[in-house]
Design a protein around this motif. Structure first.
Motif, PDB file in Angstrom:
ATOM      1  N   MET A 101     -20.263  -5.137  95.248  1.00  0.00           N
ATOM      2  CA  MET A 101     -21.439  -4.278  95.405  1.00  0.00           C
ATOM      3  C   MET A 101     -22.688  -4.993  94.908  1.00  0.00           C
ATOM      4  SD  MET A 101     -20.430  -0.329  94.471  1.00  0.00           S
ATOM      5  CE  MET A 101     -22.120   0.211  94.768  1.00  0.00           C
ATOM      6  N   LEU A 102     -23.791  -4.775  95.600  1.00  0.00           N
ATOM      7  CA  LEU A 102     -25.054  -5.345  95.152  1.00  0.00           C
ATOM      8  C   LEU A 102     -25.470  -4.696  93.833  1.00  0.00           C
ATOM      9  CD1 LEU A 102     -26.998  -5.377  98.535  1.00  0.00           C
ATOM     10  CD2 LEU A 102     -25.978  -7.344  97.352  1.00  0.00           C
TER      11      LEU A 102
ATOM     12  N   GLU B  75     -28.245  -3.634  92.732  1.00  0.00           N
ATOM     13  CA  GLU B  75     -29.119  -2.473  92.876  1.00  0.00           C
ATOM     14  C   GLU B  75     -28.341  -1.234  93.337  1.00  0.00           C
ATOM     15  OE1 GLU B  75     -30.000  -5.290  96.427  1.00  0.00           O
ATOM     16  OE2 GLU B  75     -29.521  -5.443  94.281  1.00  0.00           O
ATOM     17  N   ASP B  76     -27.255  -1.445  94.106  1.00  0.00           N
ATOM     18  CA  ASP B  76     -26.423  -0.316  94.532  1.00  0.00           C
ATOM     19  C   ASP B  76     -25.612   0.232  93.357  1.00  0.00           C
ATOM     20  OD1 ASP B  76     -27.344  -0.504  97.123  1.00  0.00           O
ATOM     21  OD2 ASP B  76     -25.719  -1.820  97.782  1.00  0.00           O
ATOM     22  N   VAL B  77     -25.150  -0.666  92.500  1.00  0.00           N
ATOM     23  CA  VAL B  77     -24.423  -0.239  91.304  1.00  0.00           C
ATOM     24  C   VAL B  77     -25.347   0.574  90.409  1.00  0.00           C
ATOM     25  CG1 VAL B  77     -23.201  -1.006  89.242  1.00  0.00           C
ATOM     26  CG2 VAL B  77     -22.887  -2.237  91.397  1.00  0.00           C
ATOM     27  N   ASP B  78     -26.552   0.073  90.194  1.00  0.00           N
ATOM     28  CA  ASP B  78     -27.513   0.782  89.353  1.00  0.00           C
ATOM     29  C   ASP B  78     -27.842   2.154  89.918  1.00  0.00           C
ATOM     30  OD1 ASP B  78     -27.684  -1.274  87.535  1.00  0.00           O
ATOM     31  OD2 ASP B  78     -29.396  -2.218  88.511  1.00  0.00           O
ATOM     32  N   MET B  79     -27.950   2.246  91.229  1.00  0.00           N
ATOM     33  CA  MET B  79     -28.289   3.519  91.857  1.00  0.00           C
ATOM     34  C   MET B  79     -27.236   4.577  91.571  1.00  0.00           C
ATOM     35  SD  MET B  79     -30.481   5.241  93.474  1.00  0.00           S
ATOM     36  CE  MET B  79     -31.584   3.906  93.975  1.00  0.00           C
ATOM     37  N   ARG B  80     -25.952   4.165  91.553  1.00  0.00           N
ATOM     38  CA  ARG B  80     -24.881   5.130  91.260  1.00  0.00           C
ATOM     39  C   ARG B  80     -25.068   5.732  89.875  1.00  0.00           C
ATOM     40  NH1 ARG B  80     -19.012   3.130  92.021  1.00  0.00           N
ATOM     41  NH2 ARG B  80     -19.701   1.511  90.594  1.00  0.00           N
TER      42      ARG B  80
ATOM     43  N   LYS C 276     -27.991   5.784  88.093  1.00  0.00           N
ATOM     44  CA  LYS C 276     -29.270   6.491  88.005  1.00  0.00           C
ATOM     45  C   LYS C 276     -29.187   7.889  88.604  1.00  0.00           C
ATOM     46  CE  LYS C 276     -32.194   2.345  88.101  1.00  0.00           C
ATOM     47  NZ  LYS C 276     -33.150   1.549  88.910  1.00  0.00           N
ATOM     48  N   GLN C 277     -28.438   8.028  89.699  1.00  0.00           N
ATOM     49  CA  GLN C 277     -28.347   9.324  90.368  1.00  0.00           C
ATOM     50  C   GLN C 277     -27.685  10.378  89.475  1.00  0.00           C
ATOM     51  OE1 GLN C 277     -26.263   8.186  93.944  1.00  0.00           O
ATOM     52  NE2 GLN C 277     -28.158   7.984  95.130  1.00  0.00           N
TER      53      GLN C 277
ATOM     54  N   GLN D 132     -26.428  -2.531  81.762  1.00  0.00           N
ATOM     55  CA  GLN D 132     -26.042  -1.147  82.058  1.00  0.00           C
ATOM     56  C   GLN D 132     -25.572  -0.422  80.802  1.00  0.00           C
ATOM     57  OE1 GLN D 132     -23.156  -2.073  85.036  1.00  0.00           O
ATOM     58  NE2 GLN D 132     -24.568  -1.754  86.734  1.00  0.00           N
TER      59      GLN D 132
END
Length: 206
Positions: A110-111, A113-118, A120-121, A150
């Motif tokens: 996973m990129l 930024e995609d990991v971070d988005m999970r 953050k949401q 993280q």
């Protein structure tokens, strides 16, 4: 036993595991309470097992049950947290009466930024994230640095297998909220091989 970090043990299904982990200093014992999960336990069994341990936070692991049923089971069993195996809408999370821990899988490709988005949401809606899946390959320097970032922002519990060397080195570098261990089955009633789990607890002994 005093440990240098918090320990959460998933999949407790017998008294041997419950008493051993409590005696070794684990903070959280997790029970599969959702019929959709393998080896799930009835609330009566969880209440009986919980009655044998003191000072331990009991956690119910759930998959598909609606919030209202989770709340009823949590009250009946005297749980302190719920651990969700799938991500739910914020509206459902708001309907849960107890703090929520969210199960997250490690996905190496996973990129960032995609990991971070999970994360953050869900921030502000869950109390922490549990990553029990061991990476198929040792973490790269970039991955380790990102995981460390993280862990500074979110409460993250990592499987002990994230450490490819000394577990203490991983703890000192990443500084996660705690370590995740997996319970197991008894060989026969009252007989259980704790050699792997014991090795981890010894590394964590203060």
């Amino acid at each position: 036993m005093s440990l240098i970090t918090s320990v959460l043990v998933r999949g407790i299904n017998n008294l041997s595991d419950a008493r051993y982990c409590a005696g070794m200093g684990a903070d959280y014992l997790t029970f599969n309470l959702d019929p959709a999960l393998p080896n799930h336990l009835a609330p009566e069994a969880v209440k009986e097992l919980g009655g044998w341990v003191a000072g331990i936070k009991l956690v119910g692991e759930f998959s598909t049950l609606p919030a209202a049923e989770i709340n009823a089971i949590a009250r009946d069993c005297g749980l302190s947290y719920v651990l969700l195996t799938r991500i739910r809408p914020k509206e459902e999370l708001a309907g849960l009466e107890l703090p929520v821990l969210q199960l997250m899988n490690w996905i190496p490709d996973m990129l960032p930024e995609d990991v971070d988005m999970r994360f953050k949401q869900l921030k502000g809606h869950v109390a922490g994230f549990v990553l029990p899946t061991i990476p198929p390959q040792p973490l790269t320097g970039v991955q380790l640095a990102h995981l460390t970032e993280q862990a500074r922002t979110y409460s993250i519990w990592l499987a002990a297998g994230f450490a490819t060397g000394k577990l203490r080195d991983l703890l000192n570098t990443v500084q996660p909220a705690g370590i995740v261990l997996e319970g197991g089955d008894e060989i026969k009633p009252g007989l259980r091989d704790f050699s792997e789990m014991e090795a981890v607890f010894e590394e964590l002994e203060d």
